[in-house]
Design a protein around this motif. Sequence first.
Motif, PDB file in Angstrom:
ATOM      1  N   ARG A  21      -6.815  -1.942   8.156  1.00 20.12           N
ATOM      2  CA  ARG A  21      -7.415  -1.881   6.817  1.00 20.12           C
ATOM      3  C   ARG A  21      -6.719  -2.872   5.871  1.00 20.12           C
ATOM      4  O   ARG A  21      -7.382  -3.587   5.108  1.00 20.12           O
ATOM      5  CB  ARG A  21      -7.249  -0.448   6.308  1.00 20.12           C
ATOM      6  CG  ARG A  21      -7.947  -0.151   5.020  1.00 20.12           C
ATOM      7  CD  ARG A  21      -7.923   1.354   4.790  1.00 20.12           C
ATOM      8  NE  ARG A  21      -8.110   1.654   3.389  1.00 20.12           N
ATOM      9  CZ  ARG A  21      -8.421   2.842   2.933  1.00 20.12           C
ATOM     10  NH1 ARG A  21      -8.575   3.844   3.762  1.00 20.12           N
ATOM     11  NH2 ARG A  21      -8.567   3.054   1.646  1.00 20.12           N
ATOM     12  N   ILE A  22      -5.390  -2.923   5.956  1.00 21.16           N
ATOM     13  CA  ILE A  22      -4.614  -3.830   5.107  1.00 21.16           C
ATOM     14  C   ILE A  22      -4.936  -5.282   5.468  1.00 21.16           C
ATOM     15  O   ILE A  22      -5.165  -6.120   4.589  1.00 21.16           O
ATOM     16  CB  ILE A  22      -3.100  -3.537   5.242  1.00 21.16           C
ATOM     17  CG1 ILE A  22      -2.775  -2.171   4.612  1.00 21.16           C
ATOM     18  CG2 ILE A  22      -2.261  -4.634   4.590  1.00 21.16           C
ATOM     19  CD1 ILE A  22      -1.466  -1.556   5.061  1.00 21.16           C
ATOM     20  N   THR A  23      -4.987  -5.584   6.756  1.00 21.15           N
ATOM     21  CA  THR A  23      -5.309  -6.943   7.229  1.00 21.15           C
ATOM     22  C   THR A  23      -6.688  -7.363   6.740  1.00 21.15           C
ATOM     23  O   THR A  23      -6.883  -8.486   6.256  1.00 21.15           O
ATOM     24  CB  THR A  23      -5.267  -7.007   8.774  1.00 21.15           C
ATOM     25  OG1 THR A  23      -3.995  -6.521   9.197  1.00 21.15           O
ATOM     26  CG2 THR A  23      -5.454  -8.426   9.260  1.00 21.15           C
ATOM     27  N   MET A  82       0.847  -1.193   0.000  1.00 17.98           N
ATOM     28  CA  MET A  82       0.000   0.000   0.000  1.00 17.98           C
ATOM     29  C   MET A  82       0.888   1.250   0.000  1.00 17.98           C
ATOM     30  O   MET A  82       1.874   1.326   0.739  1.00 17.98           O
ATOM     31  CB  MET A  82      -0.865  -0.024   1.263  1.00 17.98           C
ATOM     32  CG  MET A  82      -1.937   1.029   1.313  1.00 17.98           C
ATOM     33  SD  MET A  82      -2.924   0.850   2.830  1.00 17.98           S
ATOM     34  CE  MET A  82      -4.244   1.975   2.487  1.00 17.98           C
ATOM     35  N   LEU A 142      -4.392   1.924   9.385  1.00 13.64           N
ATOM     36  CA  LEU A 142      -3.896   1.421   8.099  1.00 13.64           C
ATOM     37  C   LEU A 142      -3.580  -0.078   8.186  1.00 13.64           C
ATOM     38  O   LEU A 142      -3.919  -0.833   7.269  1.00 13.64           O
ATOM     39  CB  LEU A 142      -2.654   2.210   7.659  1.00 13.64           C
ATOM     40  CG  LEU A 142      -2.913   3.651   7.224  1.00 13.64           C
ATOM     41  CD1 LEU A 142      -1.596   4.410   7.076  1.00 13.64           C
ATOM     42  CD2 LEU A 142      -3.701   3.716   5.915  1.00 13.64           C
ATOM     43  N   ASN A 153      -8.331  -6.284   4.169  1.00 13.79           N
ATOM     44  CA  ASN A 153      -8.350  -6.478   2.718  1.00 13.79           C
ATOM     45  C   ASN A 153      -7.766  -7.823   2.323  1.00 13.79           C
ATOM     46  O   ASN A 153      -8.113  -8.377   1.295  1.00 13.79           O
ATOM     47  CB  ASN A 153      -7.591  -5.340   2.007  1.00 13.79           C
ATOM     48  CG  ASN A 153      -8.436  -4.077   1.945  1.00 13.79           C
ATOM     49  OD1 ASN A 153      -9.620  -4.119   2.199  1.00 13.79           O
ATOM     50  ND2 ASN A 153      -7.815  -2.962   1.615  1.00 13.79           N
ATOM     51  N   TRP A 154      -6.847  -8.311   3.135  1.00 13.84           N
ATOM     52  CA  TRP A 154      -6.267  -9.622   2.866  1.00 13.84           C
ATOM     53  C   TRP A 154      -7.294 -10.687   3.223  1.00 13.84           C
ATOM     54  O   TRP A 154      -7.362 -11.718   2.675  1.00 13.84           O
ATOM     55  CB  TRP A 154      -4.984  -9.838   3.694  1.00 13.84           C
ATOM     56  CG  TRP A 154      -3.839  -9.030   3.198  1.00 13.84           C
ATOM     57  CD1 TRP A 154      -3.706  -8.407   1.984  1.00 13.84           C
ATOM     58  CD2 TRP A 154      -2.632  -8.735   3.900  1.00 13.84           C
ATOM     59  NE1 TRP A 154      -2.508  -7.745   1.892  1.00 13.84           N
ATOM     60  CE2 TRP A 154      -1.828  -7.931   3.066  1.00 13.84           C
ATOM     61  CE3 TRP A 154      -2.147  -9.062   5.168  1.00 13.84           C
ATOM     62  CZ2 TRP A 154      -0.566  -7.463   3.430  1.00 13.84           C
ATOM     63  CZ3 TRP A 154      -0.901  -8.601   5.534  1.00 13.84           C
ATOM     64  CH2 TRP A 154      -0.123  -7.795   4.680  1.00 13.84           C
ATOM     65  N   ASP A 202      -2.749   4.970  -2.387  1.00 15.91           N
ATOM     66  CA  ASP A 202      -3.958   4.270  -1.922  1.00 15.91           C
ATOM     67  C   ASP A 202      -4.663   5.024  -0.796  1.00 15.91           C
ATOM     68  O   ASP A 202      -5.829   4.770  -0.509  1.00 15.91           O
ATOM     69  CB  ASP A 202      -3.576   2.872  -1.415  1.00 15.91           C
ATOM     70  CG  ASP A 202      -2.847   2.073  -2.479  1.00 15.91           C
ATOM     71  OD1 ASP A 202      -3.479   1.771  -3.508  1.00 15.91           O
ATOM     72  OD2 ASP A 202      -1.655   1.779  -2.300  1.00 15.91           O
ATOM     73  N   PRO A 212       3.972  -3.647   5.274  1.00 15.53           N
ATOM     74  CA  PRO A 212       2.570  -3.571   4.846  1.00 15.53           C
ATOM     75  C   PRO A 212       2.258  -2.308   4.036  1.00 15.53           C
ATOM     76  O   PRO A 212       1.435  -2.342   3.122  1.00 15.53           O
ATOM     77  CB  PRO A 212       1.795  -3.585   6.161  1.00 15.53           C
ATOM     78  CG  PRO A 212       2.714  -4.208   7.154  1.00 15.53           C
ATOM     79  CD  PRO A 212       4.088  -3.848   6.728  1.00 15.53           C
ATOM     80  N   TYR A 213       2.894  -1.201   4.397  1.00 13.78           N
ATOM     81  CA  TYR A 213       2.697   0.023   3.619  1.00 13.78           C
ATOM     82  C   TYR A 213       3.937   0.897   3.680  1.00 13.78           C
ATOM     83  O   TYR A 213       4.806   0.702   4.542  1.00 13.78           O
ATOM     84  CB  TYR A 213       1.455   0.792   4.087  1.00 13.78           C
ATOM     85  CG  TYR A 213       1.578   1.526   5.412  1.00 13.78           C
ATOM     86  CD1 TYR A 213       1.960   2.873   5.474  1.00 13.78           C
ATOM     87  CD2 TYR A 213       1.270   0.886   6.622  1.00 13.78           C
ATOM     88  CE1 TYR A 213       2.050   3.539   6.683  1.00 13.78           C
ATOM     89  CE2 TYR A 213       1.354   1.555   7.842  1.00 13.78           C
ATOM     90  CZ  TYR A 213       1.753   2.883   7.863  1.00 13.78           C
ATOM     91  OH  TYR A 213       1.841   3.551   9.061  1.00 13.78           O
TER      92      TYR A 213
END
Length: 197
Positions: free
Chosen positions: A192-194, A1, A189, A196-197, A122, A103-104
């Motif tokens: 949010r990333i977790t 991200m 963040l 989305n996975w 993103d 992760p980002y």
Amino acid sequence: MIVGLTGGIGSGKTTVANFFEDLDVPIYISDTEAKRLMNVSPEIRREIVQLLGPDSYTSDGLNRKYIAGKVFQDNTLLQQLNAIVHPRVAINFANWYKQQDSPYVIKEAAILFENGGYRDCDFMILVTAPMQDRISRLKKRDQSSEEEIRDRMDAQWDDAKKTALSDITIENSILEETKRKVLRIHNHLLLRITNNW
């Protein structure tokens, strides 16, 4: 991200970037990389000298004060300088990004909105600060006059226009509050990333 971090000159983007760095987030500072490329790339140097003249460089490298004096008085020159530097910075960022495995990442740039770079991000974070705080920070940092500072500010979008395109805004007046907000955004963040996975 890719998380874009932007804000007007003197708003404290670097301070916010440092707080993210303390959380082990990789940071790409576009302005630092742009200056480095302007110093080390013979092609960029040649194009800048063609555009702005031989005084653009001294024996020590880039003559930032001279360049700022030229481009912040003339929007056409500023756009032409950006057209020389920004595509190279974009390539440099893309290469750097490929090497990261967190992760980002944070991409910090003063004119992410103005140059359209926000479209590649993103999530967008805008850093703001009261005008008088920004001016006094810049006077201390760059030994610039108020007139020079306002010329540079006039070359950027105002905060209202940027806020409309940002996912979140950090008002950077009290450092401890800024630091707490950075931690909250970091956790948001990661969540949010977790998810989305």
